[in-house]
Every structure is written in structure tokens, then in C-alpha cells.
Design a protein around this motif. Structure first.
Motif, mmCIF file in Angstrom:
data_model
loop_
_atom_site.group_PDB
_atom_site.id
_atom_site.type_symbol
_atom_site.label_atom_id
_atom_site.label_comp_id
_atom_site.label_asym_id
_atom_site.label_seq_id
_atom_site.Cartn_x
_atom_site.Cartn_y
_atom_site.Cartn_z
ATOM 1 N N SER A 1 12.028 3.094 3.477
ATOM 2 C CA SER A 1 12.238 4.419 2.888
ATOM 3 C C SER A 1 10.943 5.144 2.559
ATOM 4 O O SER A 1 10.898 5.991 1.666
ATOM 5 N N HIS A 2 9.887 4.812 3.295
ATOM 6 C CA HIS A 2 8.597 5.494 3.103
ATOM 7 C C HIS A 2 8.757 7.014 3.105
ATOM 8 O O HIS A 2 8.217 7.714 2.256
ATOM 9 N N ALA A 3 9.534 7.496 4.087
ATOM 10 C CA ALA A 3 9.668 8.945 4.230
ATOM 11 C C ALA A 3 10.382 9.586 3.045
ATOM 12 O O ALA A 3 10.235 10.779 2.785
ATOM 13 N N ALA A 4 11.162 8.770 2.309
ATOM 14 C CA ALA A 4 11.898 9.304 1.155
ATOM 15 C C ALA A 4 11.118 9.114 -0.134
ATOM 16 O O ALA A 4 11.590 9.453 -1.211
ATOM 17 N N MET A 5 9.896 8.582 -0.038
ATOM 18 C CA MET A 5 9.109 8.323 -1.250
ATOM 19 C C MET A 5 8.369 9.604 -1.637
ATOM 20 O O MET A 5 7.179 9.753 -1.427
ATOM 21 N N LEU A 6 9.140 10.510 -2.201
ATOM 22 C CA LEU A 6 8.630 11.834 -2.538
ATOM 23 C C LEU A 6 8.623 12.023 -4.041
ATOM 24 O O LEU A 6 9.340 11.342 -4.765
ATOM 25 N N PHE B 1 3.708 13.584 -1.441
ATOM 26 C CA PHE B 1 4.153 12.681 -0.379
ATOM 27 C C PHE B 1 3.514 11.319 -0.561
ATOM 28 O O PHE B 1 2.388 11.213 -1.023
ATOM 29 N N CYS B 2 4.254 10.268 -0.152
ATOM 30 C CA CYS B 2 3.593 8.988 0.062
ATOM 31 C C CYS B 2 3.087 9.062 1.490
ATOM 32 O O CYS B 2 3.849 9.328 2.411
ATOM 33 N N THR B 3 1.796 8.850 1.671
ATOM 34 C CA THR B 3 1.255 9.056 3.000
ATOM 35 C C THR B 3 0.630 7.796 3.589
ATOM 36 O O THR B 3 -0.299 7.831 4.375
ATOM 37 N N GLU B 4 1.181 6.652 3.156
ATOM 38 C CA GLU B 4 0.809 5.373 3.759
ATOM 39 C C GLU B 4 2.126 4.680 4.057
ATOM 40 O O GLU B 4 2.942 4.500 3.147
ATOM 41 N N TYR B 5 2.346 4.312 5.314
ATOM 42 C CA TYR B 5 3.639 3.738 5.668
ATOM 43 C C TYR B 5 3.900 2.473 4.835
ATOM 44 O O TYR B 5 3.098 1.549 4.837
ATOM 45 N N CYS B 6 5.024 2.462 4.110
ATOM 46 C CA CYS B 6 5.246 1.394 3.142
ATOM 47 C C CYS B 6 6.632 0.772 3.262
ATOM 48 O O CYS B 6 7.120 0.171 2.318
ATOM 49 N N GLY B 7 7.283 0.927 4.403
ATOM 50 C CA GLY B 7 8.579 0.278 4.585
ATOM 51 C C GLY B 7 9.682 1.278 4.885
ATOM 52 O O GLY B 7 9.439 2.470 5.080
ATOM 53 N N LEU C 1 0.823 -1.204 0.000
ATOM 54 C CA LEU C 1 0.000 0.000 0.000
ATOM 55 C C LEU C 1 0.858 1.257 0.000
ATOM 56 O O LEU C 1 1.817 1.359 0.756
ATOM 57 N N HIS C 2 0.495 2.201 -0.838
ATOM 58 C CA HIS C 2 1.081 3.536 -0.811
ATOM 59 C C HIS C 2 -0.096 4.508 -0.850
ATOM 60 O O HIS C 2 -1.250 4.094 -0.993
ATOM 61 N N SER C 3 0.188 5.787 -0.756
ATOM 62 C CA SER C 3 -0.889 6.761 -0.875
ATOM 63 C C SER C 3 -0.341 8.046 -1.473
ATOM 64 O O SER C 3 0.707 8.530 -1.071
HETATM 65 CU CU1 CUA Z 1 5.078 4.432 -0.372
HETATM 66 CU CU2 CUA Z 1 4.907 5.177 1.899
#
Ligand code: CUA
Length: 306
Positions: free
Chosen positions: A187-192, A179-185, A144-146
Motif C-alpha cells: 500500500s505504498h501508493a496509499a501512504m498519503l 507522499f511516501c516516495t520510497e517504495y515500501c510494500g 524505508l519510507h520517504s
Molecule cells: Cu511508505 Cu512508501
């Protein structure tokens, strides 16, 4: 440009943003008024009607019907307003205009890929024309991503095995943060990603000049950067480092060794689990198999230069 809002909400840069904000402020202000009135009355009554004496016995109070009705009817009306208004905005947010320009969005750990109607792809950089409805058809290849663009007030989950969509029409040229706003692992925070809102002619020109014939290593460098390969292979030790990898001997987790030639690099990109380097688990997603042969050749050519 960027998140220059009021210091409160981010700047409102899409056609739906003002409506979303109006509903937000209505809810906020009515809630604030009711909160202050209720808490204020509570404090006032607590002081005004406090028990002053041991012998003081309060007289029972039977509140009038009109007062009871007021606090049933008024909140009911407020809730109905918020529901009706919210539903209208919700429907608008979820119904793309029929003449929307459609872009395919693929989310994967940990990047965004955008594909345009002429087959051009870009990673982590979304180009759109200003003043035109854009519909994003989105899917995920792993978890899941958002997809969230605060300035446009749009947010939608991106889910494996399902296509979700979201639309927006940007009102001003500029760059806006995704932003990716669904925790996805990890490097979630770097998924920009960045949305570049440009004029229609700039958009057409950009679209026409993408993925043109670059020398393979340059194309590879561009892709390496776009797909943020550096996050795992340079900046952190999530994946093995790549400096001087070409032609070197690799010790694999099954105890065997292999020479890192083109064939090995290709296999490691499209099927990362095939030959795991000693000391590393399978962290890399198998999503790069969707790259074209030309793109893969470019990446290999670039890795050879490292
Ligand atoms: Cu993709 Cu968080």
C-alpha cells in the motif's frame, strides 16, 4: 490549495521553494541552451560539410587553442556555479532554524503518525502554523519510507533505527499533499498524508482540543480512519474482514479456534502474529503496540460496533 502549480512545477508554498526552483530553472535553461547549440551545430555541420563527391578529400582541421580552452573553461564555470549554488541551498534545506517548532514523525506500513510537543498525536493529518519554521524528526518502525511535500520542495528518507530530519516554513495557509516516495510494500501508493497549514491561533486551538474525551467507540472510529485500517480490513482482503467479528468464532491457521472477545482483539492489534486467522499471513505491522491503552480500548469498542 492542492497542487495548483503552473502545470509544470507544483505551487511554491515554503520559504525555500523559490530558491530550489531558481536553481532548477538555471540548470534547465543553461542545459537547454547548450543542448540546442550543440545539436544545432552538429546538424548544420553535417549538412554544410557533407561529402559531395567520391573524390572529395577533406583537409585536416586543427582547431585553435582558444576554442579548445573555451569549451573547457565555460562548462567548468557552469558546473562550479551549479555546485556552489546547490551546496548553499542544500545546507539551507538541511539546517533547521534554532527556534523551529519540533514535531516527531513516525512512518510505518502504511501511515504517517505525528506527535506534537504536548503529546497529542495525529495520523495522516499534519497540522502546522503558517509562517513558523517546523522541524520534523522522523523515524520508521519497519522499512524505508520517504517524506515528500512537493509544494514545500522538501523530501527526506525515513529510516528504521535512525532519526532523520527535515524542516520547512509554510508561506500560506492551505492544505498540501504529502507522499511516501520510497517504495515500501503493497500500500505504498496509499501512504498519503495532508499538511494543514493554519494560522497560529487555529493551530493552538487545534492542539488544545485534540484527543479530548470522546466516547471510546468514537475515538476508535477516528483512529480506525486515521490509521487507514480500512485499506487492509475493508477495501482489500489483505487482512481479515471485521464486520460482525466480535463474539464470532475464529478459525486459526494452526487449526484451533478462538472466540473473538476483547482480549483476542487487543492481542491481535498489538501482536498481530500471535493468532493468525486461517488463510492469512502476517501482513500487519507490530507497530500499533505504541498506541495508548485508551486508544486501544477505543479501537476495540469501535470494532465491536462493526
Ligand atoms: Cu511508505 Cu512508501
Amino acid at each position: 490549495m492542492g497542487e495548483n502549480g503552473s502545470g509544470w512545477l507544483p505551487e511554491a508554498m515554503s520559504t525555500v521553494a523559490a530558491e530550489v526552483d531558481a536553481l532548477f530553472y538555471f540548470t534547465l535553461y543553461t542545459s537547454t541552451i547548450i543542448f540546442v547549440a550543440v545539436i544545432g551545430a552538429m546538424i548544420y555541420f553535417g549538412i554544410r560539410f557533407r561529402r559531395r563527391d567520391e573524390s572529395e578529400v577533406p583537409t585536416p582541421v586543427h582547431e585553435p587553442k582558444w576554442l579548445e580552452m573555451t569549451w573547457i573553461v565555460v562548462p567548468t564555470i557552469l558546473v562550479m556555479i551549479v555546485f556552489t549554488w546547490g551546496f548553499k541551498v542544500f545546507i539551507k534545506l538541511h539546517t533547521a532554524p534554532p527556534d523551529s517548532y519540533e514535531i516527531t514523525v513516525r512512518a510505518a506500513q502504511w501511515y504517517w503518525e505525528f506527535e506534537y510537543d504536548n503529546g497529542v498525536t495525529s495520523a495522516n493529518e499534519l497540522y502546522v502554523p503558517v509562517g513558523k519554521a517546523i522541524k520534523l524528526n522522523m523515524s520508521a518502525s519497519d522499512v524505508l519510507h520517504s517524506f515528500f511535500v512537493p509544494a514545500f520542495r522538501i523530501k527526506m528518507d525515513v529510516i528504521p533505527n535512525r532519526v532523520t530530519s527535515v524542516w520547512f516554513e509554510a508561506t500560506d495557509v492551505g492544505t498540501y499533499q504529502v507522499f511516501c516516495t520510497e517504495y515500501c510494500g503493497t500500500s505504498h501508493a496509499a501512504m498519503l498524508a495532508t499538511v494543514h497549514v493554519v494560522t497560529d491561533s487555529e493551530f493552538r486551538q487545534w492542539l488544545a482540543t485534540q484527543n479530548q474525551d470522546l466516547p471510546p467507540a468514537e475515538l476508535g472510529a477516528q483512529l480506525f480512519n486515521q490509521y487507514t485500517c480500512n485499506v487492509c480490513h475493508v477495501d482489500t482482503a489483505v487482512g481479515p474482514g471485521l464486520t460482525g467479528i466480535f463474539g464470532s468464532e475464529r478459525k486459526l491457521s494452526d487449526g484451533t479456534t478462538v472466540i473473538a472477545d476483547e482480549d483476542y482483539l487487543l492481542e491481535s492489534i498489538v501482536d498481530p502474529g500471535a493468532k493468525l486467522v486461517e488463510g492469512y499471513g502476517l501482513q500487519m505491522p507490530a507497530t500499533y503496540g505504541s498506541l495508548t491503552q485508551k486508544q486501544l480500548d477505543g479501537l476495540i469498542a469501535y470494532i465491536k460496533t462493526l
